[in-house]
Design a protein around this motif. Structure first.
Motif, PDB file in Angstrom:
ATOM      1  N   LYS A  61       0.861  -0.997   0.038  1.00 35.29           N
ATOM      2  CA  LYS A  61      -0.114   0.023  -0.077  1.00 35.29           C
ATOM      3  C   LYS A  61       0.889   0.979  -0.078  1.00 35.29           C
ATOM      4  N   ALA A  62       0.233   2.543  -0.269  1.00 36.20           N
ATOM      5  CA  ALA A  62       1.194   3.907  -0.449  1.00 36.20           C
ATOM      6  C   ALA A  62       0.167   4.439   0.048  1.00 36.20           C
ATOM      7  N   GLN A  63       1.049   5.800   0.483  1.00 32.83           N
ATOM      8  CA  GLN A  63       0.443   6.862   1.042  1.00 32.83           C
ATOM      9  C   GLN A  63       0.518   8.145   0.315  1.00 32.83           C
ATOM     10  N   THR A  64       1.388   8.179  -0.685  1.00 35.76           N
ATOM     11  CA  THR A  64       1.868   9.659  -1.237  1.00 35.76           C
ATOM     12  C   THR A  64       1.551   9.261  -2.843  1.00 35.76           C
ATOM     13  N   ILE A  65       0.657  10.048  -3.408  1.00 36.98           N
ATOM     14  CA  ILE A  65       0.413  10.034  -4.876  1.00 36.98           C
ATOM     15  C   ILE A  65       0.806  11.240  -5.538  1.00 36.98           C
ATOM     16  N   THR A  66       1.285  11.077  -6.548  1.00 40.93           N
ATOM     17  CA  THR A  66       2.007  12.057  -7.288  1.00 40.93           C
ATOM     18  C   THR A  66       1.530  11.883  -8.632  1.00 40.93           C
ATOM     19  N   ILE A  67       1.262  13.165  -9.506  1.00 40.41           N
ATOM     20  CA  ILE A  67       1.072  13.133 -11.072  1.00 40.41           C
ATOM     21  C   ILE A  67       2.085  13.806 -11.695  1.00 40.41           C
ATOM     22  N   LYS A  68       2.454  13.789 -12.892  1.00 42.21           N
ATOM     23  CA  LYS A  68       3.479  14.221 -13.607  1.00 42.21           C
ATOM     24  C   LYS A  68       2.836  14.684 -14.802  1.00 42.21           C
ATOM     25  N   ILE A  69       2.978  15.828 -15.476  1.00 40.18           N
ATOM     26  CA  ILE A  69       2.565  16.494 -16.667  1.00 40.18           C
ATOM     27  C   ILE A  69       3.521  17.176 -17.274  1.00 40.18           C
ATOM     28  N   ARG A  70       3.765  16.810 -18.627  1.00 37.15           N
ATOM     29  CA  ARG A  70       4.900  17.455 -19.380  1.00 37.15           C
ATOM     30  C   ARG A  70       4.076  18.246 -20.430  1.00 37.15           C
ATOM     31  N   PHE A  71       4.410  19.520 -20.656  1.00 33.73           N
ATOM     32  CA  PHE A  71       3.769  20.122 -21.682  1.00 33.73           C
ATOM     33  C   PHE A  71       4.725  20.098 -23.286  1.00 33.73           C
ATOM     34  N   ASP A  72       3.779  20.624 -24.135  1.00 38.31           N
ATOM     35  CA  ASP A  72       4.471  20.589 -25.427  1.00 38.31           C
ATOM     36  C   ASP A  72       5.660  21.367 -25.636  1.00 38.31           C
ATOM     37  N   ASP A  73       5.960  22.405 -24.603  1.00 34.44           N
ATOM     38  CA  ASP A  73       7.324  23.095 -24.624  1.00 34.44           C
ATOM     39  C   ASP A  73       8.287  22.440 -23.627  1.00 34.44           C
ATOM     40  N   PHE A  74       8.041  21.237 -23.269  1.00 34.10           N
ATOM     41  CA  PHE A  74       8.882  20.451 -22.414  1.00 34.10           C
ATOM     42  C   PHE A  74       8.799  20.617 -20.909  1.00 34.10           C
ATOM     43  N   GLU A  75       7.905  21.948 -20.679  1.00 33.22           N
ATOM     44  CA  GLU A  75       8.081  22.194 -19.086  1.00 33.22           C
ATOM     45  C   GLU A  75       7.277  21.018 -18.638  1.00 33.22           C
ATOM     46  N   THR A  76       7.627  20.507 -17.348  1.00 32.67           N
ATOM     47  CA  THR A  76       7.165  19.583 -16.466  1.00 32.67           C
ATOM     48  C   THR A  76       6.980  19.956 -15.102  1.00 32.67           C
ATOM     49  N   ILE A  77       5.827  19.400 -14.647  1.00 36.21           N
ATOM     50  CA  ILE A  77       5.509  19.750 -13.349  1.00 36.21           C
ATOM     51  C   ILE A  77       4.940  18.610 -12.787  1.00 36.21           C
ATOM     52  N   THR A  78       5.368  18.548 -11.308  1.00 38.81           N
ATOM     53  CA  THR A  78       4.936  17.234 -10.499  1.00 38.81           C
ATOM     54  C   THR A  78       4.108  17.855  -9.404  1.00 38.81           C
ATOM     55  N   ARG A  79       2.999  17.313  -8.986  1.00 40.06           N
ATOM     56  CA  ARG A  79       2.205  17.674  -7.793  1.00 40.06           C
ATOM     57  C   ARG A  79       1.855  16.258  -7.035  1.00 40.06           C
TER      58      ARG A  79
END
Length: 371
Positions: A298-316
């Motif tokens: 089981k895990a407690q922390t969930i992270t999403i990753k999004i990379r846009f078309d200009d290669f900027e990447t965010i994780t939340r």
């Protein structure tokens, strides 16, 4: 890092192991056909019907009848429908598939504790020293294959060799319900006749680069020296140099300590609408849950990753109140993170979902009801 061939001592293949790669045949579709015999002679596609999703959705897998129409996993469900309008589309029941996978894994553990699951439908087994004290790996492969058929009602194909790489390739050779043995003496000739795209690590985008160098198959690859392959292909070239010579000494890893588990998808055609984003986030979340349950975590922390078309990447990320491996709970968090932090002002080229801060269910405290 450069290697001087004249000073380089090539390692020897470890041929002491007896490795099986067990791969279930069209796993999800086969479960549906087993549970509903009326589907036996029909093309079955595991995906929501495109008429219910405005043409969106992806095929998880399909049975062998559907494959005759050119349908395959990761194809859009709309394309699958166009190729075979009379196919039976089934959304699928991941919880049920996980349950069946666990039943199959319990059969593996009757033969060896050295089991390395790769997904719900495939695993490596090291049967060099096994609980049945059977010397023949082929005999064990036949016993496992027949036991899965008799007890679970499903078929599998098995590759048998002295290393994981060759065993995995071999399991594809006589599908469905086949067994393929590759001995140390046969390994190099077996690998030489493989198309270059059949070597794991050579992705679809890499194939043209190999073809441009007239590397069409294992025999062509075998002619290249280590330095040149590293210069052309880096780490992949290093790996392929040894693999085509039958050298891949990685053991079957029955336990792995990991800091995170995740999966991500890069899109050739960038995403530009929220429905597609949520469809893929749902799919990625399912895969993560599948991996967790395979490892009894089981895990407690969930992270999403999004990379846009200009290669900027965010994780939340967001932390649950307690560890979980419940799909609905995870997907609700993923959607919340997307709605709070995601946007479509730019197109999206990559999405990912990962989890961390694990609890191992095998060693967690058992609560007893004493009332």
């Amino acid at each position: 890092m450069q290697y001087g061939i004249l000073n380089f001592t090539e390692p020897e293949p470890d041929t002491s192991r007896k490795i099986l790669h067990v791969d279930m045949d069209a796993f999800y579709a086969s479960i549906e056909m087993r549970d509903n015999p009326k589907l036996a002679n029909q093309p079955v596609v595991i995906a929501k019907h495109p008429n219910l999703t405005e043409g969106r959705g992806i095929v998880s897998t399909c049975n062998y009848i559907a494959r005759q129409y050119g349908i395959h996993s990761a194809m859009s469900s709309l394309e699958a429908y166009k190729r075979c309008p009379h196919a039976v589309f089934i959304h699928g029941n991941m919880a049920h598939y996980i349950e069946v996978s666990e039943q199959i894994r319990q059969i593996f553990y009757q033969y060896t504790d050295s089991v390395e699951p790769l997904s719900l439908d495939e695993a490596y087994l090291d049967v060099t020293h096994n609980k049945k004290d059977i010397k023949s790996a082929i005999k064990i492969a036949h016993l496992i294959q027949q036991q899965i058929l008799d007890e679970i009602g499903l078929t599998c194909s098995i590759g048998v060799s002295y290393n994981k790489f060759i065993a995995k390739i071999a399991s594809d050779f006589h599908k469905p319900f086949g067994i393929t043995l590759v001995t140390p003496e046969e390994a190099v000739e077996f690998l030489k006749q493989l198309p270059i795209e059949d070597f794991y690590g050579v992705g679809r985008k890499s194939v043209p680069a190999f073809h441009a160098l007239k590397i069409m198959n294992g025999a062509d690859l075998f002619e290249w020296n280590l330095d040149d392959l590293i210069q052309r292909f880096g780490k992949m070239g290093h790996s392929l140099y040894f693999k085509v010579r039958g050298i891949h000494n990685s053991p079957v890893k029955s336990t792995r300590e990991r800091k995170s588990i995740g999966t991500e998808t890069t899109f050739a055609k960038f995403l530009d609408n929220e429905a597609d984003v949520l469809t893929f986030f749902e799919r990625l979340t399912l895969k993560v849950v599948q991996k967790l349950k395979l490892k009894s975590l089981k895990a407690q922390t969930i992270t999403i990753k999004i990379r846009f078309d200009d290669f900027e990447t965010i994780t939340r990320q967001l932390q649950l109140s307690k560890p979980s491996n419940d799909f609905e709970e995870y997907y609700a968090v993923v959607q919340k993170l997307w709605h709070k932090h995601g946007n479509l002002e730019r197109n999206i080229r990559l999405l990912g979902v990962s989890v961390s801060k694990f609890e191992d269910l095998k060693y967690s405290t058992i609560q007893l009801d004493l009332e």
